[in-house]
Design an enzyme around this catalytic site. Sequence first.
Site, PDB file in Angstrom:
ATOM      1  N   GLN A  11      12.077  84.346  40.958  1.00 56.60           N
ATOM      2  CA  GLN A  11      11.652  85.123  39.677  1.00 56.60           C
ATOM      3  C   GLN A  11      10.853  86.290  40.071  1.00 56.60           C
ATOM      4  O   GLN A  11      10.172  86.468  41.098  1.00 56.60           O
ATOM      5  CB  GLN A  11      10.636  84.226  39.091  1.00 56.60           C
ATOM      6  CG  GLN A  11       9.964  84.642  37.606  1.00 56.60           C
ATOM      7  CD  GLN A  11       9.229  83.726  37.004  1.00 56.60           C
ATOM      8  OE1 GLN A  11       9.017  82.457  37.309  1.00 56.60           O
ATOM      9  NE2 GLN A  11       8.495  84.154  35.933  1.00 56.60           N
ATOM     10  N   LEU A  91      12.198  79.534  42.571  1.00 61.14           N
ATOM     11  CA  LEU A  91      13.234  79.137  41.549  1.00 61.14           C
ATOM     12  C   LEU A  91      14.628  79.279  42.218  1.00 61.14           C
ATOM     13  O   LEU A  91      15.602  78.690  41.665  1.00 61.14           O
ATOM     14  CB  LEU A  91      13.301  80.499  40.384  1.00 61.14           C
ATOM     15  CG  LEU A  91      14.465  80.590  39.575  1.00 61.14           C
ATOM     16  CD1 LEU A  91      14.640  79.187  38.697  1.00 61.14           C
ATOM     17  CD2 LEU A  91      14.439  81.732  38.546  1.00 61.14           C
ATOM     18  N   ARG A 115      11.563  73.744  33.821  1.00 64.89           N
ATOM     19  CA  ARG A 115      10.645  73.925  34.890  1.00 64.89           C
ATOM     20  C   ARG A 115       9.888  75.236  34.209  1.00 64.89           C
ATOM     21  O   ARG A 115       8.639  75.426  34.389  1.00 64.89           O
ATOM     22  CB  ARG A 115      11.376  74.411  36.000  1.00 64.89           C
ATOM     23  CG  ARG A 115      10.681  74.952  37.008  1.00 64.89           C
ATOM     24  CD  ARG A 115      11.313  75.250  38.407  1.00 64.89           C
ATOM     25  NE  ARG A 115      10.791  75.302  39.633  1.00 64.89           N
ATOM     26  CZ  ARG A 115      10.523  76.685  40.144  1.00 64.89           C
ATOM     27  NH1 ARG A 115      10.647  77.897  39.236  1.00 64.89           N
ATOM     28  NH2 ARG A 115       9.917  76.966  41.178  1.00 64.89           N
ATOM     29  N   HIS A 196       2.651  78.290  43.019  1.00 66.34           N
ATOM     30  CA  HIS A 196       2.595  77.589  44.477  1.00 66.34           C
ATOM     31  C   HIS A 196       1.400  77.258  45.144  1.00 66.34           C
ATOM     32  O   HIS A 196       1.180  77.598  46.280  1.00 66.34           O
ATOM     33  CB  HIS A 196       3.722  78.440  45.335  1.00 66.34           C
ATOM     34  CG  HIS A 196       5.243  78.618  44.868  1.00 66.34           C
ATOM     35  ND1 HIS A 196       5.977  77.499  45.113  1.00 66.34           N
ATOM     36  CD2 HIS A 196       5.838  79.653  44.288  1.00 66.34           C
ATOM     37  CE1 HIS A 196       7.043  77.823  44.492  1.00 66.34           C
ATOM     38  NE2 HIS A 196       7.149  78.928  44.054  1.00 66.34           N
ATOM     39  N   GLN A 245       7.538  71.647  45.083  1.00 66.91           N
ATOM     40  CA  GLN A 245       7.963  72.863  45.388  1.00 66.91           C
ATOM     41  C   GLN A 245       7.011  73.887  44.540  1.00 66.91           C
ATOM     42  O   GLN A 245       6.375  74.991  45.055  1.00 66.91           O
ATOM     43  CB  GLN A 245       9.461  73.082  45.216  1.00 66.91           C
ATOM     44  CG  GLN A 245       9.799  74.797  45.606  1.00 66.91           C
ATOM     45  CD  GLN A 245      10.494  75.079  44.428  1.00 66.91           C
ATOM     46  OE1 GLN A 245      10.356  75.258  43.442  1.00 66.91           O
ATOM     47  NE2 GLN A 245      11.647  75.687  45.096  1.00 66.91           N
TER      48      GLN A 245
END
Length: 381
Positions: A11, A91, A115, A196, A245
């Site tokens: 992204q 992604l 997601r 993240h 992730q």
Amino acid sequence: MSKIAFLFPGQGAQYVGMGKDFYEAFPVCREVFEEASKASGLDIPALCFEENDKLNQTEYTQICMLAVEAAILKAVETQGIQSDVNAGLSLGEYGAVIASGVMSLEDAFRVVRQRGIYMQEAVPAGGAMTAVLGLDAKIIEKACEEVEGIVSVANYNCPGQIVISGKTEAVAEAGEKLKEAGAKRVLPLKVSGPFHSKMLVGAGEKLGKVLDTVEIHTPEIPYIANVTADYVTDAADVKPLLMKQVSSSVRWEQTIRKMLADGVDTFIEIGPGKTLTGFMRKIDKNAKAFNIEKLEDIDKVKGAFIAGNQLQLILGAGTVNDVYEVFAEYTNTQNMSLGDLKEESAKRQNPLQAVIKALSDVFIGIMPALLAAALLMGITS
């Protein structure tokens, strides 16, 4: 033989118009967009090709990016270009999952649609991300550990470029420590949340329920996971790694170094932008890196492969990379003609003179294309 990796961006590389030329040129690409629209309940071509205010919103960005990456992948495959290993940043790991045969297009699109929604919904107030330039990873990790509150490394992009993520106050405090430690720059990023980081654990848990509904296969082609920077070989490992992730560090530099150590010498970024190609140059400037985001990029890559393979055949030994290294000595300017190349070779009394003669005698008709393709591979840099 050259060993090829397909890389898929994450992204942030999106833009209006991405993938449109592939959509118009390849029926198989149109089918991918139609599949994405059906699986997501959205008009993906309209979101990708027409001006709108949704494309930069996480819940729409992710499905659109994956649709474009998957469509370009299909076009690349129709041209006979195949990978030996795959990987994607954040992604982009879903692009790698598709390329490795781990999920069907329909399932991957359904998962990524959710997601994007879960990550956008999970974005808490008071989250931030900051890029840290010019500082060793261990120093950054230590600074994050010394700060109270949630802050950790989100992305190990390449040497000298690491992103930290977490609560706003903790990220800011870590940033000050890193300035004092000698960082060249500490740049707050304009993002919609602390991706993240541990603040996204909830999104990963929700994603796990969606992953339970899809069929996951053993990889047909190896791919490397962001979380471990290692190969995924067992279908049972796919779900937990993809769940983790969204709230874990993306070990991109480690992923590329793993590939290099295993003999990968050619990297092809598939999708919008040149972000991963740029990272590649900083990780190993000698590796051959391409990006395919426009229709004409496929021909450039094919031309470069033809050039490398022809030169390899003429030399009769060594890898394509060996040929490039030798050939690069004599192509230190984009303006060097075939005659100049022959003259320079004769001056040095190098065995390459025989190669140049062979090229002149046998491949004179395609020599300009060979030179152009070789130069496009960056062998003169």
